[in-house]
Motif scaffolding. Structure first.
Motif, PDB file in Angstrom:
ATOM      1  N   HIS A  79       0.830  -1.208   0.000  1.00 39.79           N
ATOM      2  CA  HIS A  79       0.000   0.000   0.000  1.00 39.79           C
ATOM      3  C   HIS A  79       0.864   1.256   0.000  1.00 39.79           C
ATOM      4  O   HIS A  79       0.629   2.195  -0.761  1.00 39.79           O
ATOM      5  CB  HIS A  79      -0.935   0.009   1.223  1.00 39.79           C
ATOM      6  CG  HIS A  79      -2.189  -0.779   0.997  1.00 39.79           C
ATOM      7  ND1 HIS A  79      -2.314  -2.108   1.342  1.00 39.79           N
ATOM      8  CD2 HIS A  79      -3.381  -0.438   0.440  1.00 39.79           C
ATOM      9  CE1 HIS A  79      -3.518  -2.540   1.028  1.00 39.79           C
ATOM     10  NE2 HIS A  79      -4.201  -1.546   0.474  1.00 39.79           N
ATOM     11  N   GLN A 180      -6.105   5.914 -12.164  1.00 40.71           N
ATOM     12  CA  GLN A 180      -6.810   4.695 -12.591  1.00 40.71           C
ATOM     13  C   GLN A 180      -5.876   3.492 -12.599  1.00 40.71           C
ATOM     14  O   GLN A 180      -6.243   2.397 -12.162  1.00 40.71           O
ATOM     15  CB  GLN A 180      -7.402   4.891 -13.985  1.00 40.71           C
ATOM     16  CG  GLN A 180      -8.655   5.734 -14.009  1.00 40.71           C
ATOM     17  CD  GLN A 180      -9.048   6.156 -15.428  1.00 40.71           C
ATOM     18  OE1 GLN A 180      -8.236   6.075 -16.352  1.00 40.71           O
ATOM     19  NE2 GLN A 180     -10.277   6.602 -15.589  1.00 40.71           N
ATOM     20  N   SER A 183      -5.216   2.404  -9.077  1.00 39.13           N
ATOM     21  CA  SER A 183      -6.397   1.761  -8.506  1.00 39.13           C
ATOM     22  C   SER A 183      -6.524   0.327  -9.020  1.00 39.13           C
ATOM     23  O   SER A 183      -6.840  -0.606  -8.267  1.00 39.13           O
ATOM     24  CB  SER A 183      -7.626   2.589  -8.890  1.00 39.13           C
ATOM     25  OG  SER A 183      -8.776   1.868  -8.707  1.00 39.13           O
ATOM     26  N   SER A 184      -6.232   0.164 -10.296  1.00 34.15           N
ATOM     27  CA  SER A 184      -6.286  -1.170 -10.899  1.00 34.15           C
ATOM     28  C   SER A 184      -5.218  -2.082 -10.300  1.00 34.15           C
ATOM     29  O   SER A 184      -5.466  -3.260 -10.029  1.00 34.15           O
ATOM     30  CB  SER A 184      -6.087  -1.026 -12.416  1.00 34.15           C
ATOM     31  OG  SER A 184      -5.952  -2.273 -13.012  1.00 34.15           O
ATOM     32  N   GLN A 187      -6.210  -3.069  -6.751  1.00 30.78           N
ATOM     33  CA  GLN A 187      -7.239  -4.110  -6.767  1.00 30.78           C
ATOM     34  C   GLN A 187      -6.614  -5.486  -7.034  1.00 30.78           C
ATOM     35  O   GLN A 187      -6.952  -6.481  -6.380  1.00 30.78           O
ATOM     36  CB  GLN A 187      -8.256  -3.777  -7.861  1.00 30.78           C
ATOM     37  CG  GLN A 187      -9.549  -4.517  -7.750  1.00 30.78           C
ATOM     38  CD  GLN A 187     -10.547  -4.098  -8.819  1.00 30.78           C
ATOM     39  OE1 GLN A 187     -10.238  -3.278  -9.682  1.00 30.78           O
ATOM     40  NE2 GLN A 187     -11.732  -4.685  -8.763  1.00 30.78           N
ATOM     41  N   LEU A 188      -5.728  -5.506  -7.994  1.00 28.50           N
ATOM     42  CA  LEU A 188      -5.055  -6.750  -8.353  1.00 28.50           C
ATOM     43  C   LEU A 188      -4.233  -7.275  -7.176  1.00 28.50           C
ATOM     44  O   LEU A 188      -4.291  -8.461  -6.825  1.00 28.50           O
ATOM     45  CB  LEU A 188      -4.162  -6.473  -9.567  1.00 28.50           C
ATOM     46  CG  LEU A 188      -3.622  -7.600 -10.403  1.00 28.50           C
ATOM     47  CD1 LEU A 188      -4.723  -8.527 -10.921  1.00 28.50           C
ATOM     48  CD2 LEU A 188      -2.832  -7.040 -11.581  1.00 28.50           C
ATOM     49  N   ASP A 190      -4.494  -6.474  -3.951  1.00 29.93           N
ATOM     50  CA  ASP A 190      -5.365  -6.835  -2.831  1.00 29.93           C
ATOM     51  C   ASP A 190      -5.937  -8.230  -3.046  1.00 29.93           C
ATOM     52  O   ASP A 190      -6.018  -9.039  -2.128  1.00 29.93           O
ATOM     53  CB  ASP A 190      -6.516  -5.826  -2.688  1.00 29.93           C
ATOM     54  CG  ASP A 190      -6.099  -4.568  -1.932  1.00 29.93           C
ATOM     55  OD1 ASP A 190      -6.811  -3.546  -2.052  1.00 29.93           O
ATOM     56  OD2 ASP A 190      -5.069  -4.606  -1.220  1.00 29.93           O
ATOM     57  N   SER A 191      -6.309  -8.475  -4.250  1.00 40.62           N
ATOM     58  CA  SER A 191      -6.888  -9.757  -4.617  1.00 40.62           C
ATOM     59  C   SER A 191      -5.881 -10.888  -4.425  1.00 40.62           C
ATOM     60  O   SER A 191      -6.187 -11.931  -3.832  1.00 40.62           O
ATOM     61  CB  SER A 191      -7.319  -9.662  -6.078  1.00 40.62           C
ATOM     62  OG  SER A 191      -8.127 -10.719  -6.440  1.00 40.62           O
TER      63      SER A 191
ATOM     64  N   SER B 152     -11.274 -13.354  -7.934  1.00 39.78           N
ATOM     65  CA  SER B 152     -12.315 -13.430  -8.951  1.00 39.78           C
ATOM     66  C   SER B 152     -11.718 -13.896 -10.280  1.00 39.78           C
ATOM     67  O   SER B 152     -10.502 -13.825 -10.484  1.00 39.78           O
ATOM     68  CB  SER B 152     -12.966 -12.063  -9.140  1.00 39.78           C
ATOM     69  OG  SER B 152     -12.051 -11.187  -9.766  1.00 39.78           O
ATOM     70  N   GLN B 155      -9.717 -11.108 -11.876  1.00 35.84           N
ATOM     71  CA  GLN B 155      -8.408 -10.811 -11.282  1.00 35.84           C
ATOM     72  C   GLN B 155      -7.392 -11.910 -11.604  1.00 35.84           C
ATOM     73  O   GLN B 155      -6.216 -11.622 -11.806  1.00 35.84           O
ATOM     74  CB  GLN B 155      -8.533 -10.589  -9.766  1.00 35.84           C
ATOM     75  CG  GLN B 155      -9.371  -9.372  -9.386  1.00 35.84           C
ATOM     76  CD  GLN B 155      -8.836  -8.054  -9.950  1.00 35.84           C
ATOM     77  OE1 GLN B 155      -7.632  -7.826 -10.005  1.00 35.84           O
ATOM     78  NE2 GLN B 155      -9.725  -7.177 -10.391  1.00 35.84           N
TER      79      GLN B 155
END
Lengths: 198, 198
Positions: A79, A180, A183-184, A187-188, A190-191, B152, B155
């Motif tokens: 992060h 953007q 953020s992408s 997300q990746l 975090d996943s 997902s 992802q």
DNA sequence: GTATATAGACCGAACGGTTGGTATGTATTA
DNA sequence: TAATACATACCAACCGTTCGGTCTATATAC
């Protein structure tokens, strides 16, 4: 008050992030700085020298990032990394408003590596150093019981680094903003983190 | 026997994979083809037109790849994908021996997207199509019990695609061969697959 | 069959514009 | 005043493109 030399460097750097080396002309640098060729050549030997300084600037900035981010946990690390690793950090806030162009650090790397063998070596070094830092963080996370995975430390580290680069590149293809892209990437990551965390 | 027009295209394409658009001069294209500028302009309106055709060629080739790879399982899919997705496939075997240069498809994409809005749109389309194909494969793999993951479908698909792009890019930075890049990608993917398989 | 016309393939010199860099001159500062 | 900072005109080289030309193959007319 920024001095002339730095002003030339800053503006050149911005241009080199938007276009490739040959596309950025001396004429344009001079126009954007509001100066003259004579002034340019007072401070720099050549266009090439400016470009070299820009590439080296990127390298040292990238190394600095790792000095200031948290290493307490993998979660915090990535992060924090994303918060700091941002092309917009290279530009004073007052200049940001004029800046709606697509920034492409990858092209700058490709060209720098091609034009300057010394830069290519440094680039390889820093990417290796980067990988090592991530490996250590992953290793620590594993030892602390933060994560658990059949993947090796190295492959996890690579997964984080390379997926971010790939995502960044795709963002450039589709003309997305830096926010953007980040953020992408978040997300990746975090996943992926959800997949490997304990 | 390849005809003149195709010969110009092939050689131009090889050059555009090695250098960026502005670096590749008409003089060089003409020398490499053993022809003349006049002959060049007999077949093409402009240097830009040649470049556009090269970029479109890449797009259609990339789309063709997905038509011929196995979709029975995620494992087979990504192995097959790597076997087919290889820059060297663009060049006749007889020309490969002369070809020890660094190929950079990413630069070609960046520039094409910048020069041709139509290409940029297609690029975005094809990357989206790609992502959808991978999502479907992942979804199928999940339904069949091949894989299991908290991530997902999207992802997971992104993880495969973006990590490969990132790895490819790093390979270019360090002047690795295409085979080395693919080997690195395969290792990364195999590792990730081990993490998510049942 | 021969001469002429035509089209296509290709050539290389010239063109106009742009480039990075140099030389010279002027303005500013300490 | 001298040193530094900056401006402008000019240069040679390079670029992509255009243009007039040559060569060869083919078709047509006599």
């Amino acid at each position: 008050m920024v001095n002339t030399r730095e002003r030339i460097l800053n503006i050149s750097f911005q241009l080199f992030l938007q276009k490739n080396y040959k596309e950025v002309t001396l004429k344009e640098i001079v126009e954007k700085t509001g100066m003259s060729k004579g002034a340019f050549y007072h401070y720099f030997e050549s266009k090439e020298q400016v470009f070299l300084e820009c590439t080296n600037f990127v390298i040292s900035s990238a190394m600095d990032v790792y000095k200031k981010i948290s290493k307490n946990s993998l979660l915090e690390f990535y992060h924090d990394f994303l918060n700091h690793n941002n092309l917009e950090m290279f530009f004073p806030a007052s200049e940001n408003k004029d800046f709606h162009y697509q920034l492409n650090i990858f092209s700058l790397f490709f060209e720098g590596a091609k034009l300057f063998p010394s830069f290519q070596e440094k680039l390889v070094e820093i990417t290796q150093m980067e990988l090592n830092v991530w490996k250590e963080i992953v290793q620590l996370a594993r030892q602390k019981g933060e994560i658990k995975s059949v993947m090796s430390d190295e492959q996890i580290a690579k997964m984080f680094l390379y997926s971010a680069d790939g995502a960044g590149m795709h963002s450039i293809f589709s003309k997305g903003s830096i926010q953007q892209a980040q953020s992408s990437i978040l997300q990746l990551w975090d996943s992926f983190y959800e997949e490997i965390k304990c």
